[in-house]
Write a protein that holds these residues in place. Structure first.
Motif, mmCIF file in Angstrom:
data_model
loop_
_atom_site.group_PDB
_atom_site.id
_atom_site.type_symbol
_atom_site.label_atom_id
_atom_site.label_comp_id
_atom_site.label_asym_id
_atom_site.label_seq_id
_atom_site.Cartn_x
_atom_site.Cartn_y
_atom_site.Cartn_z
ATOM 1 N N LEU A 28 0.824 -1.202 0.000
ATOM 2 C CA LEU A 28 0.000 0.000 0.000
ATOM 3 C C LEU A 28 0.859 1.253 0.000
ATOM 4 O O LEU A 28 0.579 2.229 -0.698
ATOM 5 C CB LEU A 28 -0.915 -0.002 1.221
ATOM 6 N N ILE A 29 1.942 1.201 0.790
ATOM 7 C CA ILE A 29 2.829 2.373 0.833
ATOM 8 C C ILE A 29 3.472 2.583 -0.542
ATOM 9 O O ILE A 29 3.578 3.706 -1.039
ATOM 10 C CB ILE A 29 3.902 2.195 1.930
ATOM 11 N N ALA A 30 3.875 1.472 -1.169
ATOM 12 C CA ALA A 30 4.450 1.582 -2.514
ATOM 13 C C ALA A 30 3.416 2.142 -3.491
ATOM 14 O O ALA A 30 3.732 2.995 -4.335
ATOM 15 C CB ALA A 30 4.941 0.214 -2.975
ATOM 16 N N ALA A 31 2.165 1.674 -3.359
ATOM 17 C CA ALA A 31 1.107 2.165 -4.246
ATOM 18 C C ALA A 31 0.917 3.666 -4.057
ATOM 19 O O ALA A 31 0.760 4.420 -5.028
ATOM 20 C CB ALA A 31 -0.189 1.420 -3.950
ATOM 21 N N GLN A 32 0.963 4.101 -2.799
ATOM 22 C CA GLN A 32 0.863 5.550 -2.538
ATOM 23 C C GLN A 32 1.990 6.287 -3.237
ATOM 24 O O GLN A 32 1.801 7.376 -3.788
ATOM 25 C CB GLN A 32 0.936 5.825 -1.038
ATOM 26 N N GLY A 33 3.197 5.675 -3.227
ATOM 27 C CA GLY A 33 4.337 6.276 -3.906
ATOM 28 C C GLY A 33 4.061 6.468 -5.392
ATOM 29 O O GLY A 33 4.342 7.530 -5.958
ATOM 30 N N ILE A 34 3.509 5.432 -6.024
ATOM 31 C CA ILE A 34 3.207 5.527 -7.467
ATOM 32 C C ILE A 34 2.196 6.656 -7.713
ATOM 33 O O ILE A 34 2.358 7.483 -8.617
ATOM 34 C CB ILE A 34 2.642 4.192 -7.996
ATOM 35 N N LEU A 35 1.152 6.687 -6.878
ATOM 36 C CA LEU A 35 0.139 7.735 -7.040
ATOM 37 C C LEU A 35 0.762 9.116 -6.905
ATOM 38 O O LEU A 35 0.494 10.020 -7.707
ATOM 39 C CB LEU A 35 -0.968 7.553 -6.004
ATOM 40 N N LEU A 36 1.638 9.261 -5.894
ATOM 41 C CA LEU A 36 2.284 10.564 -5.697
ATOM 42 C C LEU A 36 3.119 10.936 -6.915
ATOM 43 O O LEU A 36 3.143 12.084 -7.343
ATOM 44 C CB LEU A 36 3.175 10.533 -4.444
ATOM 45 N N PHE A 37 3.792 9.918 -7.473
ATOM 46 C CA PHE A 37 4.623 10.165 -8.647
ATOM 47 C C PHE A 37 3.774 10.703 -9.804
ATOM 48 O O PHE A 37 4.099 11.723 -10.415
ATOM 49 C CB PHE A 37 5.333 8.865 -9.057
ATOM 50 N N VAL A 38 2.650 10.023 -10.084
ATOM 51 C CA VAL A 38 1.826 10.452 -11.211
ATOM 52 C C VAL A 38 1.247 11.845 -10.945
ATOM 53 O O VAL A 38 1.261 12.715 -11.823
ATOM 54 C CB VAL A 38 0.697 9.425 -11.471
ATOM 55 N N ILE A 39 0.778 12.037 -9.719
ATOM 56 C CA ILE A 39 0.201 13.346 -9.385
ATOM 57 C C ILE A 39 1.228 14.461 -9.582
ATOM 58 O O ILE A 39 0.956 15.468 -10.236
ATOM 59 C CB ILE A 39 -0.311 13.364 -7.933
ATOM 60 N N THR A 40 2.446 14.258 -9.048
ATOM 61 C CA THR A 40 3.457 15.317 -9.191
ATOM 62 C C THR A 40 3.827 15.531 -10.646
ATOM 63 O O THR A 40 4.064 16.652 -11.064
ATOM 64 C CB THR A 40 4.762 15.006 -8.435
ATOM 65 N N TYR A 41 3.895 14.427 -11.395
ATOM 66 C CA TYR A 41 4.292 14.572 -12.791
ATOM 67 C C TYR A 41 3.272 15.422 -13.551
ATOM 68 O O TYR A 41 3.634 16.322 -14.311
ATOM 69 C CB TYR A 41 4.440 13.197 -13.441
ATOM 70 N N ILE A 42 1.994 15.136 -13.311
ATOM 71 C CA ILE A 42 0.959 15.910 -14.000
ATOM 72 C C ILE A 42 0.969 17.361 -13.529
ATOM 73 O O ILE A 42 0.862 18.295 -14.317
ATOM 74 C CB ILE A 42 -0.431 15.281 -13.748
ATOM 75 N N GLU A 43 1.142 17.504 -12.238
ATOM 76 C CA GLU A 43 1.008 18.833 -11.650
ATOM 77 C C GLU A 43 2.198 19.746 -11.974
ATOM 78 O O GLU A 43 2.033 20.938 -12.201
ATOM 79 C CB GLU A 43 0.866 18.668 -10.129
ATOM 80 N N LEU A 44 3.390 19.192 -12.000
ATOM 81 C CA LEU A 44 4.588 20.038 -12.029
ATOM 82 C C LEU A 44 5.344 19.950 -13.356
ATOM 83 O O LEU A 44 6.546 20.102 -13.386
ATOM 84 C CB LEU A 44 5.535 19.653 -10.892
ATOM 85 N N LYS A 45 4.636 19.690 -14.448
ATOM 86 C CA LYS A 45 5.336 19.491 -15.718
ATOM 87 C C LYS A 45 6.175 20.705 -16.126
ATOM 88 O O LYS A 45 7.230 20.574 -16.720
ATOM 89 C CB LYS A 45 4.330 19.169 -16.821
ATOM 90 N N ASP A 46 5.681 21.890 -15.816
ATOM 91 C CA ASP A 46 6.394 23.080 -16.283
ATOM 92 C C ASP A 46 7.491 23.556 -15.323
ATOM 93 O O ASP A 46 7.948 24.678 -15.405
ATOM 94 C CB ASP A 46 5.399 24.216 -16.559
ATOM 95 N N LEU A 47 7.865 22.693 -14.416
ATOM 96 C CA LEU A 47 8.959 23.047 -13.510
ATOM 97 C C LEU A 47 10.308 22.836 -14.205
ATOM 98 O O LEU A 47 10.389 22.086 -15.170
ATOM 99 C CB LEU A 47 8.877 22.122 -12.290
ATOM 100 N N ASP A 48 11.364 23.506 -13.724
ATOM 101 C CA ASP A 48 12.647 23.304 -14.407
ATOM 102 C C ASP A 48 13.170 21.891 -14.144
ATOM 103 O O ASP A 48 12.802 21.227 -13.181
ATOM 104 C CB ASP A 48 13.657 24.360 -13.963
ATOM 105 N N THR A 49 14.035 21.449 -15.048
ATOM 106 C CA THR A 49 14.399 20.035 -15.107
ATOM 107 C C THR A 49 14.943 19.484 -13.795
ATOM 108 O O THR A 49 14.595 18.392 -13.385
ATOM 109 C CB THR A 49 15.478 19.837 -16.195
ATOM 110 N N TRP A 50 15.811 20.279 -13.147
ATOM 111 C CA TRP A 50 16.479 19.765 -11.952
ATOM 112 C C TRP A 50 15.491 19.482 -10.833
ATOM 113 O O TRP A 50 15.531 18.436 -10.203
ATOM 114 C CB TRP A 50 17.538 20.743 -11.466
ATOM 115 N N HIS A 51 14.582 20.444 -10.634
ATOM 116 C CA HIS A 51 13.585 20.250 -9.584
ATOM 117 C C HIS A 51 12.733 19.033 -9.877
ATOM 118 O O HIS A 51 12.453 18.220 -9.006
ATOM 119 C CB HIS A 51 12.683 21.485 -9.486
#
Lengths: 208, 479
Positions: A28-51
């Motif tokens: 479940l914790i790993a699944a939460q990690g995947i969800l967080l990854f997708v959420i951040t990716y969608i949300e922060l696409k226009d952030l600079d590369t390093w961040h």
């Protein structure tokens, strides 16, 4: 899309409250990690590369791959058992549902332009579910899972606020979180050599 | 390259070397040279106090005071640890691990003192938790493991709650970059509800570092189970870090309308800490735990002093500095008692004065210092504390504090006099500790008395400069 992911995240919280096998906690914790990854990716696409790279490293590599594998190797493979909470699963289900409901109530009554209500609700629910898990379980393993849930909640909270920190600070925070879980795991492993993984064994330190 | 960069670079390399180095003498020598570097860093920061030279790390006056304090106490702690490890013939691996963790711990604390960004401050605090855990685990036995686990777990939770506090501050500040100076500038426009939420989370979370209510228990266990030089580090520099973390947020929120509310919260926290410390010290038989509860009592007093507003700011900071010096001296001495009797319980110790008169004299002087008898510097600050409480019209708090302090002084004197003067047939002498080992603790305690008599201008000037950022402080003088 985001709403769907957020709802799935909340569902994992409900599942956590009734889970009894160590492996299901870990998954479940790993699944939460995947969800967080997708959420951040969608949300922060226009952030600079390093961040972006740093945040993705934190979610995908550390939260999804390294930590669950580490916990599996260190703890679960040796004694893959069940953990029994102090209160029955049914009751936990009700309590966590109430926590989620209250989080909704709180975040929708705030009316603050600064925060994104979806994330905020979810973050508060995760933090308090984590604390609840720590309170109702006696096993050290589940305490660690509660801590990780709180960490995920904090991660969502920072997303809700959209606050940006300088790269150095982000890196330092990331390093700290990573090593704290690593060290916690090592000590859980040590504790096991003395006694069972139950907090009742840890009461030798007292005043007289 | 600035001094700060040099410091962190050298520290990083040193930690790696110390971790793998198995030559004990060289290992200790490296730690001592690191202390010299820390001293140079403190002097450098003091000399460039008013210039702004670096992002993220640049100490202000209070940072400089605490850096000097850290230099003094950690040098003594390194010295005492070297003796401790030598006498107990410790395993080489344990020493290597300890020295590496010690350097990391000191670096993290120094980083926290210098950070100008609250994210960085948080990162340094968390690093000090992690390295602190390795220091507590020194003895590798069951008690040490229990203390380490509890410390690591509760402290991590606490510091995480502190991070939530930082997030709430970001909401209140409309996402201003988390630089402390910038935050102070936008403070008057902050949302009251969010600032209050933030401060509650910060105070609760960082109470693990300062050792006050609510998360004080792990701090007591940590000071008890670790070697006494580490107990000294936890009572001195680590408590200052906890105070500084809370102070940084206080600095920001003092410019909002929640200042009186914050002062009330600090007052309640301080009084509760004092109360719990008093209740627990009356029943403990373990000398290290007594000192730990005494630290908690002083932490409570510091918060009470701070809550009185303008009159209390200077008192609180000076009290913190003097307490750190006196308490670390006492911890070093109790470490010697522990080695002499191979126990830190009053049931197994006694008649210490006859055995080691020099060390006993130091303990007696230190005891008078920490229970704030004149000419101790702590007497001055506690006197000023009562005065500022009276000026702010809080008579009933003066009575509560004095009432609780009576029990405290009684418990301390009863237990330490038992150790010094009462014959105990169960006391077995395990090791003869040399008399000269009491000289370093004596120096620390004499320093406290000297502060009490001379009140050196340089310290008071720095403290006065440090509180200038708080509203209304420009009218303050220290006489």
């Amino acid at each position: 899309m985001i709403s769907l992911l957020i709802i799935t995240f909340v569902v994992t919280l409900i599942y956590l409250s009734t889970a009894e096998r160590m492996q299901s906690f870990n998954m479940l914790i790993a699944a939460q990690g995947i969800l967080l990854f997708v959420i951040t990716y969608i949300e922060l696409k226009d952030l600079d590369t390093w961040h972006l790279a740093l945040i993705l490293l934190e979610t995908l590599v550390i939260k999804v791959l390294v930590l669950p594998y580490f916990i599996y190797r260190l703890l679960i493979r040796k004694h893959n058992g069940s953990v029994t909470p102090l209160v029955p699963g049914f009751l936990s289900l009700i309590v966590v549902s109430i926590i989620i409901f209250l989080s909704f109530l709180v975040s929708y009554s705030l009316h603050d332009d600064q925060i994104q209500v979806k994330y905020f609700t979810c973050a508060i629910a995760a933090i308090f579910t984590g604390l609840y898990l720590i309170i109702v379980h006696k096993q050290i393993f589940t305490h660690m899972m509660g801590y990780l849930t709180i960490e995920n909640g904090i991660f969502l909270l920072s997303l809700a606020i959209g606050n940006e920190m300088p790269l150095t600070v982000n890196l330092a925070v990331l390093l700290d979180v990573f090593s704290s879980v690593l060290i916690l795991g090592i000590f859980v492993n040590r504790l096991e050599s003395f006694s069972s993984l139950d907090v009742d064994q840890l009461k030798d330190l007292k005043d007289s | 390259m600035t001094m700060v960069q040099l410091f962190f670079g050298v520290a990083l390399v040193l930690i790696l070397i110390l971790f793998f180095l198995r030559n004990i003498a060289a290992s200790h020598l490296l730690v001592f040279s690191f202390m010299v570097l820390l001293g140079l860093l403190s002097v450098d920061q003091y000399q460039h106090l008013s210039e702004y030279r670096m992002d993220l790390f640049d100490a202000d006056s209070i940072g400089v005071i605490f850096l000097f304090l850290l230099t003094i106490i950690s040098s003594f702690a390194a010295l005492h640890y070297a003796i401790y490890a030598f006498r107990r013939l410790q395993d080489k691996r344990v020493i290597a691990m300890h020295n590496a963790a010690f350097v990391l711990f000191v670096t993290a604390i120094a980083g926290a003192f210098m950070s100008t960004h609250i994210g960085m401050l948080w990162a340094c605090l968390e690093a000090s938790t992690l390295s602190g855990a390795a220091l507590i685990y020194h003895d590798r036995d069951k008690l040490a493991l229990e203390a380490t686990w509890k410390y690591l777990f509760v402290s991590s939770i606490g510091v995480t709650l502190g991070f939530a506090g930082i997030m709430f501050l970001s909401i209140a500040a409309n996402n201003t970059p988390n630089d402390i100076a910038d935050l102070i500038a936008v403070a008057p426009d902050m949302n009251v509800g969010w600032t209050k939420t933030s401060f509650i989370f910060i105070l609760a979370g960082f109470s693990v570092k300062m050792g006050v209510v609510p998360f004080f228990t792990i701090d007591i266990d940590a000071k008890d189970s670790s070697p006494s030089p580490i107990g000294a580090m936890f009572s001195g520099p680590l408590m200052s870090v906890g105070f500084l973390a809370i102070y940084r947020f206080y600095q920001i929120f003092a410019h909002t309308s929640i200042l009186p509310w914050m002062n009330h919260l600090l007052l309640v926290t301080g009084l509760l800490s004092l109360f719990f410390a008093t209740v627990f010290i009356l029943k403990t038989q373990n000398y290290k735990r007594m000192l730990a509860y005494s630290s908690m009592e002083h932490a409570g007093l510091i918060l009470i002093a701070f809550s009185t507003g303008l009159n209390g700011y200077i008192v609180a900071i000076v009290h913190l500095v003097l307490h750190a010096l006196a308490k670390s001296g006492m911890f070093f001495e109790i470490g010697q008692v522990h080695r002499t009797f191979n126990s830190k319980n009053d049931t197994d110790c006694g008649d210490y004065f006859r055995l080691r008169p020099m060390s006993s004299a130091v303990i007696l002087t230190g005891l008078l210092c920490i229970i704030a008898m004149p000419p101790s510097g702590l007497f001055m600050t506690e006197f000023m504390l009562f005065k500022s409480l009276m000026i702010s019209g809080q008579w009933w708090i003066v009575f509560i504090v004095m009432f609780l302090l009576c029990f405290f002084v009684y418990a301390m004197i009863r237990n330490f006099f038992t150790l010094l003067f009462l014959k105990n047939p169960q006391a077995q002498i395990a090791e003869k500790v040399a008399g000269w080992e009491s000289i370093p603790p004596l120096l620390l305690i004499v320093l406290v008395i000297w502060f009490g008599i001379a009140s050196p201008d340089i310290l008071l000037q720095l403290v006065l400069q440090a509180v200038q950022v708080l509203p209304g402080a420009s009218t303050l003088t220290y006489y």
